[in-house]
Scaffold this active site. Structure first.
Site, short mmCIF file in Angstrom:
data_model
loop_
_atom_site.label_atom_id
_atom_site.label_comp_id
_atom_site.label_asym_id
_atom_site.label_seq_id
_atom_site.Cartn_x
_atom_site.Cartn_y
_atom_site.Cartn_z
N LYS A 19 0.98 -1.13 -0.02
CA LYS A 19 -0.08 0.03 -0.12
C LYS A 19 0.79 1.13 -0.02
O LYS A 19 0.53 2.05 -0.60
CB LYS A 19 -0.98 -0.06 1.23
CG LYS A 19 -2.20 -0.69 1.03
CD LYS A 19 -3.26 -0.54 2.19
CE LYS A 19 -4.08 -1.65 2.42
NZ LYS A 19 -4.92 -2.11 1.29
N GLU A 63 -3.67 8.16 6.78
CA GLU A 63 -4.26 9.15 5.46
C GLU A 63 -5.55 9.77 5.79
O GLU A 63 -5.97 9.25 6.83
CB GLU A 63 -4.57 8.23 4.15
CG GLU A 63 -5.20 7.09 4.26
CD GLU A 63 -5.23 6.45 3.05
OE1 GLU A 63 -4.33 6.12 2.21
OE2 GLU A 63 -6.37 5.76 2.97
N HIS A 120 -15.99 -4.23 5.42
CA HIS A 120 -14.99 -4.21 4.27
C HIS A 120 -15.34 -5.21 3.32
O HIS A 120 -14.51 -5.30 2.42
CB HIS A 120 -13.65 -4.00 4.58
CG HIS A 120 -13.44 -2.87 5.71
ND1 HIS A 120 -13.91 -1.53 5.16
CD2 HIS A 120 -12.81 -2.78 6.84
CE1 HIS A 120 -13.50 -0.80 6.10
NE2 HIS A 120 -13.00 -1.18 7.20
N ARG A 132 -5.62 -9.06 -10.51
CA ARG A 132 -6.12 -10.48 -10.78
C ARG A 132 -7.57 -10.22 -11.31
O ARG A 132 -8.16 -8.97 -11.23
CB ARG A 132 -6.02 -11.14 -9.39
CG ARG A 132 -6.93 -10.53 -8.52
CD ARG A 132 -7.40 -11.46 -7.20
NE ARG A 132 -7.65 -10.53 -5.97
CZ ARG A 132 -8.84 -10.00 -5.57
NH1 ARG A 132 -9.78 -9.83 -6.56
NH2 ARG A 132 -9.08 -9.22 -4.83
P1 ADP Z 1 -8.04 -3.73 2.39
O1 ADP Z 1 -6.84 -4.01 1.22
O2 ADP Z 1 -7.53 -4.20 3.76
O3 ADP Z 1 -9.15 -4.21 1.64
P2 ADP Z 1 -8.41 -1.27 1.11
O4 ADP Z 1 -7.53 0.02 1.23
O5 ADP Z 1 -8.72 -1.57 0.08
O6 ADP Z 1 -7.89 -2.19 2.53
O7 ADP Z 1 -9.55 -0.52 2.23
C1 ADP Z 1 -10.78 -1.33 2.24
C2 ADP Z 1 -12.11 -0.55 2.56
O8 ADP Z 1 -11.81 0.52 3.48
C3 ADP Z 1 -12.57 0.51 1.24
O9 ADP Z 1 -13.38 -0.35 0.45
C4 ADP Z 1 -13.16 1.38 1.84
O10 ADP Z 1 -14.56 1.16 2.03
C5 ADP Z 1 -12.46 1.75 3.19
N1 ADP Z 1 -11.22 2.92 3.39
C6 ADP Z 1 -10.19 2.63 2.84
N2 ADP Z 1 -9.55 3.81 2.93
C7 ADP Z 1 -10.27 4.70 3.41
C8 ADP Z 1 -10.31 6.31 3.80
N3 ADP Z 1 -9.00 6.87 3.59
N4 ADP Z 1 -11.34 6.81 3.93
C9 ADP Z 1 -12.35 5.95 4.25
N5 ADP Z 1 -12.52 4.67 3.93
C10 ADP Z 1 -11.62 4.33 3.62
#
Ligand code: ADP
Length: 513
Positions: free
Chosen positions: A116, A199, A234, A300
């Site tokens: 990330k 963030e 999530h 993927r």
């Molecule tokens: P992971 O890889 O653990 O699934 P992600 O970065 O894809 O993590 O984030 C998973 C979920 O968390 C996203 O689909 C979103 O709903 C929420 N999310 C991620 N970053 C943010 C953010 N900066 N603000 C609000 N919600 C977030």
């Protein structure tokens, strides 16, 4: 083209890939664990090879066993599906090193997008909008400084994260130290890597992702968006395309950003660029303001790929194999348009009344809906066992219709016709979401299920479910309620007759609800 492909996966996605292979005239090899000896994906394959015990770590996640199986069966390529080894850069590299083709992007693209922090830095360099934040900080004081600059609430994330693990929302400075410490611990435990990033937390976020696709000759384009905001912890539950929120301008902008993101890591094959989208920012902005931000790229095939297939009219899985075999895309971006509206519901074997815990057992009834515009991608059939070893996804129910309203109606009708007995399912939950005015208005954010959706599962099983259970118990030996010899005994039904009308849940409904 390949002659034989080994599918390093199980369940519905293994079958989906086998279907694509069959159409292309490619032979298929299934792999299976002890628990999957009789699984549907094994029956669908031309050949099957046992790879170990039920635990994924010793079977579906064991790279050496899978590569050895491919060698032994003379396969020339491996399709990883999603989950398991699909985003493991070492696996992709090991497959290539064994003179086999990995059906997916290069190991290097997987590696670059797998982190990330690293991927965010790369995206910024490529001009892809990212959530304001700071990567690569270690000391607690630096976190404090960064959080103050970004402005609370903030989100602390594990750099190696996935599946929402190691993620903490922090409302104010008082909560920061504790959140950092626990996120670090969780990240170290889950990924063996304690690096964190921080963030801005975007509270009213929608999850909008863009499907990208590229060949190995530099052709790369996007296949529009998927709105995946209906999530619980999530995890996506319902996905649709087009998104009810995007304007044509935003769609084009996000599509271009996704292609830029993919190009920055020399991407080929199918991939998905996930964005977090804020509709309030979108309505406020005056040209330069940003309404969407890069979240991560999944290197993927996605679970929800079928809705894109239906709306765009392309078989993504077949194209995965064709570009892996070196074929050149005959298309350009302008070739593609979105036709109609598609929705996918994920049917899980789970118990909504006990916090959605997985529900295991034998499928006494499993009757999939049919009809115009209905597609079911599933990995189960009647009599199958749903075990606790793997993901409780029973099926993906996908509908396609001329517009959103009709697609919702079609989904509601199809869900009503999906009859599952023997395990509990989330069908009632899905129906309640689809019937909710917030869903109709496209106002569902990623937190909506947890914060705005007051839904309680029905406390009693339906009359229909009870009757079906009794009938099924009479006809399926070795089941939970022993009613043999009781007045429910129907002569002849003790033999397992898969064609008996009494085995279909709707057989005795006689049109009554
Ligand atoms: P992971 O890889 O653990 O699934 P992600 O970065 O894809 O993590 O984030 C998973 C979920 O968390 C996203 O689909 C979103 O709903 C929420 N999310 C991620 N970053 C943010 C953010 N900066 N603000 C609000 N919600 C977030």
């Amino acid at each position: 083209m390949f002659k034989k492909i080994l599918i390093a996966n199980r369940g519905e996605i293994a079958i989906r890939i086998m279907r694509a292979c069959r159409e292309l005239g490619i032979r298929t090899v299934a792999v299976y664990s002890d628990a999957d000896k009789n699984a549907l994906h094994v029956q669908h394959a031309d050949e099957a090879i046992h790879i170990g015990p039920a635990a994924s770590k010793e079977s579906y996640l064991d790279m050496e066993k899978i590569i050895a199986a491919a060698k032994k069966t003379n396969a020339d390529a491996i399709h990883p599906g999603y989950g398991f080894l699909s985003e493991n850069a070492s696996f992709a590299a090991a497959v290539a090193a064994s003179q086999l083709t990995f059906i997916g992007p290069s190991a290097e693209s997987i590696r670059l997008m797998g982190d990330k922090a690293e991927s965010k830095i790369r995206m910024k360099q490529a001009g892809v909008p990212t959530v304001p934040g700071v990567e690569g900080i270690g000391a607690e004081n630096d976190f404090k400084k960064a959080a103050k600059e970004i402005g609370y609430p903030v989100l602390v994330k594990a750099a190696a994260g996935g599946g929402g693990k190691g993620m903490r929302v922090v409302q104010d400075e008082g909560e920061l130290s504790e959140a950092i410490e626990s996120a670090r611990r969780e990240a170290l435990h889950a990924f063996g890597d304690e690096r964190l990033l921080i963030e801005k937390y975007i509270p009213n976020a929608h999850h909008v992702e863009i499907q990208v696709f590229g060949d190995q000759h530099g052709n790369l384009f996007h296949l529009f968006e998927r709105e995946c905001s209906v999530q619980r912890r999530h995890q996506k539950i319902i996905e649709e395309t087009p998104s009810p929120l995007l304007t044509p301008e935003l769609r084009a902008e996000m599509g271009e950003a996704a292609v830029r993101a993919a190009r920055a890591v020399n991407y080929f094959n199918a991939g998905t660029v996930e964005f977090i989208f804020d509709p309030d920012l979108a309505s406020l902005r005056h040209g330069s303001g940003q309404a969407f931000f890069f979240l991560e790229m999944n290197t993927r095939l996605q679970v929800e790929h079928p809705i894109t297939e239906l709306v765009v009219g392309l078989d993504l899985v077949q194209w995965q194999m064709r570009v892996a075999a070196g074929e050149r895309f005959p298309f350009t971006q302008s070739h593609f348009t979105q036709r109609g509206h598609a929705i996918e519901c994920r049917l899980y074997a789970e118990d909504p009344a006990s916090g959605f815990l997985p529900s295991t057992g034998k499928l006494l009834q499993f009757s999939e809906p049919r009809g115009p515009g209905i597609r079911v991608d599933s990995g189960f059939t009647i009599g199958d066992e749903v075990t606790h070893f793997y993901d409780p996804l029973l099926a993906k129910l996908i509908v396609h219709a001329e517009d959103r309203e009709r697609a919702i109606q079609r989904m509601q009708a199809a869900l009503k016709d999906f009859i599952v007995h023997g395990v509990l399912t989330n069908i009632d939950f899905l129906q309640a979401v689809l019937a909710h005015p917030d869903f109709a208005n496209g106002e569902v954010t990623t937190r909506w299920v947890e914060t705005n959706f007051n839904w309680a599962p029905p406390s009693e099983p339906s009359f229909e479910a009870l009757v079906a259970a009794v009938l099924a118990e009479v006809t399926v030996p070795g089941s939970r309620f022993q009613v043999s010899g009781s007045r429910y005994q129907v002569p002849g039904l003790n033999e397992v007759d898969p064609y008996s009308p009494w085995k279909t849940g709707s057989g005795f409904r006689m049109g009554a609800n």
